[in-house]
Design a protein around this motif. Structure first.
Motif, short mmCIF file in Angstrom:
data_model
loop_
_atom_site.label_atom_id
_atom_site.label_comp_id
_atom_site.label_asym_id
_atom_site.label_seq_id
_atom_site.Cartn_x
_atom_site.Cartn_y
_atom_site.Cartn_z
N THR A 208 0.99 -1.24 0.05
CA THR A 208 -0.12 -0.09 0.12
C THR A 208 0.82 1.19 -0.04
OG1 THR A 208 -0.14 -0.01 2.45
CG2 THR A 208 -1.88 -1.19 1.15
N ASN A 209 2.05 1.11 -0.38
CA ASN A 209 3.07 2.32 -0.46
C ASN A 209 2.59 3.54 -1.22
OD1 ASN A 209 4.66 0.59 1.10
ND2 ASN A 209 6.10 0.14 -0.38
N HIS A 210 1.68 3.28 -2.13
CA HIS A 210 1.47 4.39 -3.08
C HIS A 210 -0.18 4.95 -2.87
CE1 HIS A 210 4.86 3.58 -5.27
NE2 HIS A 210 4.74 2.30 -5.52
N ILE A 211 -0.78 4.42 -1.79
CA ILE A 211 -2.11 5.11 -1.36
C ILE A 211 -1.78 6.51 -1.09
CG2 ILE A 211 -3.59 4.96 0.73
CD1 ILE A 211 -3.60 2.04 0.69
N SER A 212 -2.97 7.47 -1.43
CA SER A 212 -2.78 8.62 -1.19
C SER A 212 -3.83 8.98 0.18
CB SER A 212 -3.42 9.59 -2.22
OG SER A 212 -3.60 10.89 -1.98
N PHE A 213 -3.45 9.79 1.18
CA PHE A 213 -4.41 10.22 2.10
C PHE A 213 -4.97 11.43 1.83
CE2 PHE A 213 -2.06 6.52 3.79
CZ PHE A 213 -3.01 5.84 4.42
N GLY A 214 -6.36 11.53 2.03
CA GLY A 214 -6.94 12.88 1.91
C GLY A 214 -8.51 12.43 1.88
N GLY A 215 -9.13 13.73 1.69
CA GLY A 215 -10.59 13.47 1.45
C GLY A 215 -11.55 13.44 2.91
N GLU A 216 -12.54 13.19 2.95
CA GLU A 216 -13.36 13.22 3.89
C GLU A 216 -13.79 11.79 4.70
OE1 GLU A 216 -17.08 15.28 3.03
OE2 GLU A 216 -16.19 17.00 2.04
N ARG A 217 -14.08 10.92 4.13
CA ARG A 217 -14.50 9.75 4.53
C ARG A 217 -14.24 8.34 3.77
NH1 ARG A 217 -20.16 8.59 2.63
NH2 ARG A 217 -20.33 7.30 4.57
N LEU A 218 -14.26 7.38 4.55
CA LEU A 218 -14.42 6.10 3.71
C LEU A 218 -15.79 5.57 3.36
CD1 LEU A 218 -12.24 4.04 2.98
CD2 LEU A 218 -13.19 2.63 4.90
N GLY A 219 -15.87 5.19 2.03
CA GLY A 219 -17.28 4.85 1.77
C GLY A 219 -17.72 3.52 2.27
N ILE A 220 -19.05 3.33 2.54
CA ILE A 220 -19.59 2.21 3.33
C ILE A 220 -20.56 1.68 2.29
CG2 ILE A 220 -20.96 1.59 5.17
CD1 ILE A 220 -19.88 4.23 6.65
N TYR A 221 -20.76 0.24 2.40
CA TYR A 221 -21.85 -0.38 1.84
C TYR A 221 -22.42 -1.35 2.93
CZ TYR A 221 -20.01 -4.77 0.20
OH TYR A 221 -19.37 -5.95 -0.09
N PHE A 222 -23.90 -1.23 2.98
CA PHE A 222 -24.66 -2.33 3.69
C PHE A 222 -25.15 -3.53 3.15
CE2 PHE A 222 -24.80 1.92 5.67
CZ PHE A 222 -24.65 1.60 7.14
N LEU A 223 -24.65 -4.68 3.67
CA LEU A 223 -25.21 -6.03 3.03
C LEU A 223 -26.08 -6.63 3.85
CD1 LEU A 223 -24.95 -8.08 0.62
CD2 LEU A 223 -22.94 -9.05 1.91
N GLU A 224 -27.29 -6.97 3.16
CA GLU A 224 -28.47 -7.96 3.68
C GLU A 224 -28.39 -9.40 2.94
OE1 GLU A 224 -32.62 -6.92 4.81
OE2 GLU A 224 -32.89 -8.50 3.12
N THR A 225 -27.68 -10.40 3.28
CA THR A 225 -27.39 -11.66 2.60
C THR A 225 -28.83 -12.37 2.55
OG1 THR A 225 -25.20 -11.62 3.56
CG2 THR A 225 -26.08 -13.62 2.72
N SER B 32 -35.53 -17.95 -1.71
CA SER B 32 -35.85 -17.14 -2.83
C SER B 32 -35.97 -15.62 -2.53
CB SER B 32 -37.54 -17.78 -2.81
OG SER B 32 -37.90 -17.39 -1.74
N ARG B 33 -35.22 -15.41 -1.29
CA ARG B 33 -35.01 -13.87 -1.10
C ARG B 33 -33.50 -13.62 -1.38
NH1 ARG B 33 -32.63 -11.69 3.53
NH2 ARG B 33 -32.92 -13.80 4.80
N GLY B 34 -33.44 -12.61 -2.32
CA GLY B 34 -32.26 -12.36 -2.69
C GLY B 34 -31.36 -11.37 -1.74
N SER B 35 -30.16 -11.01 -2.05
CA SER B 35 -29.36 -10.04 -0.91
C SER B 35 -29.78 -8.68 -1.34
CB SER B 35 -27.77 -10.51 -1.24
OG SER B 35 -27.66 -11.75 -0.89
N LYS B 36 -29.34 -7.88 -0.56
CA LYS B 36 -29.54 -6.45 -0.86
C LYS B 36 -28.32 -5.68 -0.58
CE LYS B 36 -34.76 -6.17 -0.16
NZ LYS B 36 -35.68 -5.54 0.63
N VAL B 37 -28.00 -4.58 -1.35
CA VAL B 37 -27.07 -3.56 -0.78
C VAL B 37 -27.37 -2.23 -0.77
CG1 VAL B 37 -24.80 -2.90 -1.83
CG2 VAL B 37 -25.16 -5.37 -1.76
N VAL B 38 -27.13 -1.64 0.38
CA VAL B 38 -27.61 -0.26 0.12
C VAL B 38 -25.93 0.56 0.29
CG1 VAL B 38 -28.28 1.73 1.73
CG2 VAL B 38 -29.28 -0.72 1.63
N TYR B 39 -25.83 1.53 -0.63
CA TYR B 39 -24.46 2.32 -0.49
C TYR B 39 -24.68 3.76 0.41
CZ TYR B 39 -22.83 -0.63 -4.38
OH TYR B 39 -22.33 -1.95 -5.01
N ASP B 40 -23.51 3.85 0.94
CA ASP B 40 -23.38 5.16 1.66
C ASP B 40 -21.76 5.80 1.33
OD1 ASP B 40 -23.51 7.47 3.27
OD2 ASP B 40 -23.28 6.05 4.90
#
Length: 343
Positions: free
Chosen positions: A77-94, A98-106
């Motif tokens: 990870t030597n070339h990772i840049s640090f900056g910006g506001e936040r890490l993106g998040i995603y929520f997963l309901e497995t 017959s019930r499919g998974s769901k993803v909610v992005y933040d």
């Protein structure tokens, strides 16, 4: 020392419900880090391929925890840049049965989305590299990230580095005012190895067919699409796709096909009757492809067989990333499907 595979993209914090619970049922989430391109890096590290992941993380404890997690998994990870506001998040309901998974992005205003030209020194990144991988999620996120990607592709071309892309078209992710069909062709024109299917070709890459309308996805339709794509994008040398049969959320069939424009080679078909986690299945396939191209570049059949077997194992692993070894993949390729204890 072997040259490195470079991957570039956004890493997110995944928050998943436990034990197939719905969002409305749970009071806790399991946290892991993942994302299309970083998943490829982790898989390759498990295969013993030197790999470096390039991104931008927030300069806070969460960003540093993410970097530490990647280092522990063998990713540079030597070339990772640090900056910006936040890490993106995603929520997963497995899902189950017959019930499919769901993803909610933040992920709005994530650190990665705030990248701009000049933030990454691509000369340093590519100094000891022979492969660069990106996905179609990057240009969907922000104009700045797209500009940085274009910088990377131009620099990779000047270094003679092989470039791979997973089109990974997700209409809901594309930012307002940006059109995939206008942006992606310029990027694919600088790419050598492509994961994409007939739908991607028609909706994003400017190849007009009636295949999607008919809904008949066959080896022949893929071959025809491959030929048209290679006419439009002469740099592309190999195109790969998968075919998933969904019997239920927990039971899928799985195979892959590869073409160089003259013929189609197909992997064995796997019946995955108890899926633990399908997120990252395509990324594990891409890692398997890269491993194959680097280790047996003249054998497309072995390349697709290895990649699909690796991806099959990923479906048994919780989290975004595939923690499979070469020995495990080769054992599956040899027909050991029983899952017995290896005493």
């Amino acid at each position: 020392m072997s040259k490195k595979v470079i991957t570039f993209g956004e890493v997110m914090l995944r928050l998943a419900t436990p034990e197939y619970k719905r969002f409305s049922q749970t009071h806790k989430f399991g946290g892991t880090f993942g994302g299309g391109e970083v998943n490829v890096s982790v898989s390759l590290a498990n295969f013993g391929i030197p790999t470096s992941f390039v991104t931008q993380l927030p300069n806070n404890d969460i960003g540093k925890a993410c970097q530490q997690s990647l280092n522990e998994l063998g990713v540079e990870t030597n070339h990772i840049s640090f900056g910006g506001e936040r890490l993106g998040i995603y929520f997963l309901e497995t899902g189950a049965v017959s019930r499919g998974s769901k993803v909610v992005y933040d992920r709005a205003n994530s650190a990665f989305s705030q990248l701009k030209k000049g933030d990454i020194n691509w000369n340093e990144v590519f100094a000891d590299a022979n492969w660069f991988h990106w996905t179609g999620i990057i240009p969907a996120i922000s104009e700045g990230a797209t500009e940085v990607l274009f910088e990377a592709l131009e620099k990779a071309e000047s270094y003679g580095i092989t470039v791979s892309c997973d089109v990974n078209y997700r209409s809901k992710l594309w930012r307002e005012g940006a059109k995939a069909e206008e942006i992606m062709p310029k990027l694919i024109a600088k790419t050598d190895i492509l994961i994409g299917n007939e739908f991607d070709a028609e909706k994003v890459l400017g190849v007009d067919t009636d295949i999607v309308a008919k809904g008949e996805f066959t080896n022949q339709s893929f071959l025809e699409t491959t030929r048209e794509l290679m006419k439009k994008y002469p740099r592309v040398k190999k195109i790969i796709t998968t075919r998933r049969g969904t019997i239920s959320a927990n039971h899928n069939s799985w195979l892959g096909i590869i073409s160089e424009g003259k013929q189609v080679l197909q992997s064995p078909v796997y019946q995955m009757t108890h899926i633990v986690d399908r997120v990252g299945g395509g990324d594990s396939l891409m890692a398997g492809l890269i491993y194959g191209f680097l280790n047996y570049p003249e054998n497309d059949q072995q390349i697709i067989d290895f990649a699909v077997a690796a991806s099959c194992i990923k479906h048994t692993v919780y989290g975004d990333v595939n923690l499979a070894s070469i020995a495990e993949v080769e054992k599956l390729m040899q027909g050991h499907l029983h899952g017995k204890i290896d005493w």
